[in-house]
Enzyme design. Structure first.
Site, mmCIF file in Angstrom:
data_model
loop_
_atom_site.group_PDB
_atom_site.id
_atom_site.type_symbol
_atom_site.label_atom_id
_atom_site.label_comp_id
_atom_site.label_asym_id
_atom_site.label_seq_id
_atom_site.Cartn_x
_atom_site.Cartn_y
_atom_site.Cartn_z
ATOM 1 N N ASP A 224 19.190 36.637 91.217
ATOM 2 C CA ASP A 224 20.638 36.874 91.315
ATOM 3 C C ASP A 224 21.182 36.323 92.619
ATOM 4 O O ASP A 224 22.391 36.208 92.800
ATOM 5 C CB ASP A 224 20.933 38.377 91.253
ATOM 6 C CG ASP A 224 20.985 38.872 89.813
ATOM 7 O OD1 ASP A 224 21.085 38.039 88.895
ATOM 8 O OD2 ASP A 224 20.909 40.097 89.610
ATOM 9 N N TRP B 106 14.343 42.326 94.749
ATOM 10 C CA TRP B 106 15.561 41.774 94.160
ATOM 11 C C TRP B 106 16.260 40.872 95.192
ATOM 12 O O TRP B 106 16.362 41.233 96.366
ATOM 13 C CB TRP B 106 16.510 42.914 93.736
ATOM 14 C CG TRP B 106 17.811 42.401 93.215
ATOM 15 C CD1 TRP B 106 18.060 41.929 91.962
ATOM 16 C CD2 TRP B 106 19.035 42.281 93.942
ATOM 17 N NE1 TRP B 106 19.351 41.511 91.860
ATOM 18 C CE2 TRP B 106 19.987 41.710 93.063
ATOM 19 C CE3 TRP B 106 19.420 42.574 95.255
ATOM 20 C CZ2 TRP B 106 21.305 41.450 93.439
ATOM 21 C CZ3 TRP B 106 20.727 42.308 95.636
ATOM 22 C CH2 TRP B 106 21.662 41.761 94.736
ATOM 23 N N TRP C 31 18.282 36.494 77.710
ATOM 24 C CA TRP C 31 17.658 37.783 77.378
ATOM 25 C C TRP C 31 17.350 38.489 78.701
ATOM 26 O O TRP C 31 16.403 38.135 79.389
ATOM 27 C CB TRP C 31 16.393 37.532 76.561
ATOM 28 C CG TRP C 31 15.607 38.740 76.153
ATOM 29 C CD1 TRP C 31 15.455 39.911 76.827
ATOM 30 C CD2 TRP C 31 14.834 38.870 74.960
ATOM 31 N NE1 TRP C 31 14.637 40.753 76.129
ATOM 32 C CE2 TRP C 31 14.233 40.145 74.985
ATOM 33 C CE3 TRP C 31 14.569 38.039 73.875
ATOM 34 C CZ2 TRP C 31 13.389 40.601 73.972
ATOM 35 C CZ3 TRP C 31 13.729 38.479 72.867
ATOM 36 C CH2 TRP C 31 13.155 39.753 72.910
ATOM 37 N N ASP C 32 18.170 39.472 79.006
ATOM 38 C CA ASP C 32 18.087 40.165 80.296
ATOM 39 C C ASP C 32 17.233 41.425 80.164
ATOM 40 O O ASP C 32 16.948 41.895 79.047
ATOM 41 C CB ASP C 32 19.520 40.518 80.727
ATOM 42 C CG ASP C 32 19.688 40.627 82.231
ATOM 43 O OD1 ASP C 32 18.674 40.733 82.933
ATOM 44 O OD2 ASP C 32 20.844 40.619 82.692
ATOM 45 N N MET C 33 16.852 42.009 81.283
ATOM 46 C CA MET C 33 16.038 43.240 81.305
ATOM 47 C C MET C 33 16.240 43.861 82.678
ATOM 48 O O MET C 33 15.658 43.408 83.639
ATOM 49 C CB MET C 33 14.575 42.833 81.096
ATOM 50 C CG MET C 33 13.634 43.889 80.603
ATOM 51 S SD MET C 33 13.051 45.001 81.878
ATOM 52 C CE MET C 33 11.812 45.902 80.995
ATOM 53 N N ASN C 34 17.109 44.876 82.745
ATOM 54 C CA ASN C 34 17.604 45.287 84.059
ATOM 55 C C ASN C 34 17.074 46.598 84.623
ATOM 56 O O ASN C 34 17.701 47.188 85.499
ATOM 57 C CB ASN C 34 19.132 45.343 84.029
ATOM 58 C CG ASN C 34 19.713 43.946 84.091
ATOM 59 O OD1 ASN C 34 19.386 43.183 84.991
ATOM 60 N ND2 ASN C 34 20.524 43.596 83.125
ATOM 61 N N ASP D 46 27.135 39.539 80.175
ATOM 62 C CA ASP D 46 27.253 40.970 79.876
ATOM 63 C C ASP D 46 28.704 41.378 79.621
ATOM 64 O O ASP D 46 29.616 40.877 80.274
ATOM 65 C CB ASP D 46 26.703 41.718 81.104
ATOM 66 C CG ASP D 46 26.411 43.161 80.821
ATOM 67 O OD1 ASP D 46 26.730 43.631 79.718
ATOM 68 O OD2 ASP D 46 25.854 43.817 81.722
ATOM 69 N N ARG E 44 20.360 52.032 86.489
ATOM 70 C CA ARG E 44 21.583 51.358 86.031
ATOM 71 C C ARG E 44 22.159 52.070 84.799
ATOM 72 O O ARG E 44 22.603 51.451 83.850
ATOM 73 C CB ARG E 44 21.305 49.885 85.704
ATOM 74 C CG ARG E 44 22.527 49.001 85.912
ATOM 75 C CD ARG E 44 22.352 47.613 85.350
ATOM 76 N NE ARG E 44 23.479 46.775 85.714
ATOM 77 C CZ ARG E 44 23.855 45.681 85.072
ATOM 78 N NH1 ARG E 44 23.179 45.262 84.038
ATOM 79 N NH2 ARG E 44 24.881 44.980 85.468
ATOM 80 N N CYS F 173 15.420 36.730 81.777
ATOM 81 C CA CYS F 173 16.080 37.196 82.995
ATOM 82 C C CYS F 173 15.724 38.660 83.162
ATOM 83 O O CYS F 173 15.495 39.357 82.178
ATOM 84 C CB CYS F 173 17.598 37.022 82.804
ATOM 85 S SG CYS F 173 18.593 37.740 84.123
HETATM 86 C C1 DGJ Z 1 21.435 40.806 85.769
HETATM 87 C C2 DGJ Z 1 21.395 39.319 85.703
HETATM 88 O O1 DGJ Z 1 20.477 38.819 86.624
HETATM 89 C C3 DGJ Z 1 22.775 38.751 85.950
HETATM 90 O O2 DGJ Z 1 22.741 37.362 85.927
HETATM 91 C C4 DGJ Z 1 23.723 39.289 84.912
HETATM 92 O O3 DGJ Z 1 23.363 38.806 83.643
HETATM 93 C C5 DGJ Z 1 23.718 40.814 84.919
HETATM 94 N N1 DGJ Z 1 22.388 41.320 84.799
HETATM 95 C C6 DGJ Z 1 24.568 41.358 83.810
HETATM 96 O O4 DGJ Z 1 24.494 42.707 83.711
#
Ligand code: DGJ
Length: 741
Positions: free
Chosen positions: A550, A200, A479-482, A369, A445, A528
């Protein structure tokens, strides 16, 4: 024609102006790889390239007196158990417990163009004349398992796309435990392995290591291709290969799930590289009549250095992998509220940010978000895709219309594969989150991953999102994926199909992307994953741009963007100017540098413009105007060339050159300033040597000009004045050269 077949000798020669890839049917009816590399003359028979000699401990897999042994033979799609002691491309478990197979030649067909891969992202052609495809049909006669090896040769690119397809025709079932997309044999081991690895905030750093006997490679097991740690790409380059010269073979997997890229060197210096779905936690059952298609692997050969390889990937992925309305369109300049507000916003605050953005010439406002369900921090709300009316009383429909009235387009953030335990969705469907019954559910998270291997989960999410999209004016989706995946198991699958779960998950993600992009073809999608943890060709097929990282610190971004361009075109790289001190690194870099670096990407801002000083806002306006002027060249029409690696120098540099070579933009960046340093000359590339160019750049509001022929700019370089760098901030200064001829 790119595919030449010599029926008499059973030889297949895949070729175009740049490459040759040659294999043949051996006397045991299996396929042998004979040559891959720079184009060579065609011949009726290449069997002399087969090397054979009696060696101790050699197992011979045909009746005597033949010496054909798999031990030392370069195989096209190797299996284990008949004398080849290296890593196989395929492993098939049979009902009797055996894994020994013998895939022998049945037939082949050649057709113009290229067919799509069912349910999978893949490169494509628009005209049949752009490529030719060879499909070789093989089968294991005892089990009735059919195997098709597919090869597409692109007419104008040094690229070959490969995949394998299996179909079970025998009465018993089989289980595919390993099914790679491509396996390639090299004649020697004098190569270095190039990979894009990181974590990351430092994604896709360039790493190079020398090959040695045994295994080397990379694997991604996070459920999101390689996550931030590994990109589904490797290259083998000669030690002397540079950015501009020498041989390199790139291998890229068009896939977003777990993958393996493995290079094995035998003690006889034979090098076998393979790429495909990781066999870890993978087992795909094939009952009679069922089939399985591997993801596509793209092989690129270049004898013009790493830039030559990247140029081919950029052309192919930019034009024949990315799809839809946005493929050939310059991207809107956006303002994203994330780093400006995080979760702390109101409708009024958002509208004020949008007005400020409009004033600066920005075109798209993106709400990140925090707009849905009970999402006031990252503990709750994921899965509840309806607007939080306490924060946004007008709802997403109302807000989107207000933003459009201001004169901007509106974009919205989703994280569609996730659910928080604190959400209405989880309370209603706890079994929709991936878990193994009776075991602890790992969380990250504060969230779980939804089980996209189950079609009913995908259907539910589609309906929720489609409703918002239909009711609102949405031009862009992030479209995020965390989080990565854990406890891979699906309560929707029987025990003997649990090994299919991870791949079925990705197929579910692809199916949702396909439905949304088909139903809403005007929307620009950006993928993302906690920054750049899902920057892979599979995603690029659906979302033509991806958030790079990020980490928006300009100096770090130089490295991340430099590494990313090994495979991915500039237009795919989400790049924003953010506030200083930088939120990830706490470093302060000049605003002009932040703008210059972000210009080589999709370009946008991620800060509160209203907090900037008037002189900074003037710079922002200039940057936006600059980007509007040059974005077609940078993102769509130009050729991107890396010049100076930040992994090797205190400096970095690159250039984008127009097709007619009359226009170019160069970026020169230095990390730390030097006092009383030596002379600096910034050597360019890609220009017309015979053309006289005017090079101009700005230093503290003053334009400077330099004239030289292309050959001089490429052989001597632009003399960089240290005083210019110091005037532009010294440490982390950048100079943006506009070149016209
Ligand atoms: C991770 C993304 O990389 C950020 O840009 C942002 O959208 C956050 N998630 C939001 O939770």
């Amino acid at each position: 024609m790119p595919i030449i077949i010599h029926e008499k000798t059973g030889t297949f020669h895949l070729t175009n102006d740049s490459v040759s890839y040659i294999f043949r049917i051996m006397e045991n009816e299996q396929l042998e790889n004979l040559y891959y590399g720079k184009k060579i003359h065609d011949r009726e028979d290449f069997s002399h390239l087969h090397e054979e000699e009696m060696r101790p401990q050699m197992s011979i897999s045909v009746p005597e007196p033949s010496l054909l042994s798999m031990h030392y033979t370069r195989q096209e799609y190797p299996s284990y158990g008949t004398g080849d002691y290296r890593s196989p491309a395929v492993s098939v478990l049979q009902e009797n417990g055996s894994r020994v197979v013998n895939f022998t030649y049945d037939s082949h067909e050649v057709f113009a163009g290229k067919k799509p891969l069912p349910g999978l992202p893949a490169t494509y052609v628009e005209e049949d004349s752009e490529a030719e495809t060879l499909e070789v049909h093989l089968s294991d006669k005892l089990t009735g398992t059919e195997l098709v090896l597919s090869y597409t040769v692109f007419a104008d690119l040094p690229a070959i796309a490969r995949h394998a397809r299996f179909r079970q025709t025998g009465s018993e079932s089989v289980v595919l435990e390993k099914a790679m997309s491509a396996s390639v044999e090299f004649l020697d081991m004098n190569y270095e392995l190039v990979q894009l690895s990181g974590a990351w905030a430092r994604e896709r750093y360039v790493h190079v290591r020398k090959l040695d006997m045994g295994f080397q490679g990379i694997q991604g097991l996070a459920g999101t291709a390689g996550g931030a740690e590994q990109n589904p790409f490797i290259a083998l380059k000669r030690p002397e290969t540079t950015e501009f010269s020498g041989e390199v073979y790139g291998m890229s997997l068009v896939y977003s799930g777990n993958f393996l890229a493995n290079v094995e060197v035998s003690t006889f210096d034979m090098t076998r590289a393979m790429l495909g779905v990781s066999p870890e936690n993978f087992a795909w059952k094939l009952e009679t009549g069922e089939s399985f298609t591997t993801p596509e692997a793209v092989l690129v050969y270049s004898d013009a250095g790493l830039n030559g390889m990247s140029r081919a990937f950029h052309r192919l992925y930019g034009r024949r992998l990315a799809r839809g309305k946005w493929r050939d369109e310059p991207r809107p300049i956006l303002l994203n509220n994330w780093e400006g507000t995080y979760f702390d916003f109101t409708e009024e605050k958002l509208l004020a940010m949008a007005r400020e953005a409009k004033e600066a010439g920005i075109e798209l406002f993106v709400l990140d978000d925090g707009w849905f369900g009970a999402r006031n921090d990252d503990w709750a709300g994921l899965g509840d895709w309806y607007c939080n009316l306490e924060k946004i009383p007008s709802g997403i429909g109302g807000l989107s219309r207000k933003i459009e009235e201001i004169g901007l387009k509106f974009g919205l953030w989703f994280e569609l594969e996730m659910v928080n335990p604190d959400s209405d969705l989880f309370r209603a469907h706890p079994d929709w989150a991936i878990h193994v019954p009776g075991r602890f559910r790992s969380h990250a998270r504060h969230q779980y991953v939804l089980d996209y291997s189950r079609p009913e989960v995908v259907d539910y999410i589609y309906e929720m999102v489609a409703k918002i999209l239909a009711e609102s004016k949405i031009s862009y989706i992030k479209w995020d994926m965390n989080r990565y995946m854990t406890e891979p198991y699906s309560v929707g699958l029987p025990a003997d199909r649990q090994g299919e779960m991870m791949h079925r998950y990705i197929l579910g993600v692809y199916s949702l992307y396909e439905r949304l992009t088909t139903a809403f073809p005007e929307i620009l999608f950006e993928s993302c994953a906690s920054g750049g943890a899902r920057f892979d060709p599979g995603m690029l097929y659906y979302a033509p741009q991806a958030w790079c990282s990020d980490d928006t610190d300009a100096s770090e971004r130089v490295k991340i963007q430099y590494g990313t361009t090994f495979v991915y075109p500039v237009v795919m790289m989400g790049s924003h100017v953010s506030a200083v001190p930088n939120h990830q690194l706490f470093r302060t870099t000049p605003l002009k540098t932040r703008g210059a670096v972000a210009s080589f990407g999709t370009f946008g801002y991620e800060l509160v413009l209203g907090k900037m000083k008037p002189e900074e806002l003037a710079v922002v306006k200039d940057q936006v105007a600059f980007m509007k002027k040059y974005r077609r060249l940078i993102q769509i029409d130009g050729t991107f060339i890396r010049l100076l690696s930040p992994f090797e120098h205190n400096e970095a540099g690159w250039i984008v050159v127009s097709e007619d070579k009359r226009e170019a933009l160069g970026l020169y960046f230095q990390r730390l300033n030097k006092v009383n340093g030596s002379w600096v000359r910034f050597k360019l590339a890609g220009l017309d040597p015979d053309r006289l160019y005017t090079v101009s750049w700005e230093v503290c509001g003053e334009r400077k000009v330099y004239e030289a022929y292309g050959d001089e700019l490429m052989s001597v370089g632009i003399p960089v004045n240290r005083a210019d760098l110091s005037a532009e901030g010294g440490d982390f200064a950048a100079l943006l050269y506009e070149i016209k001829g």
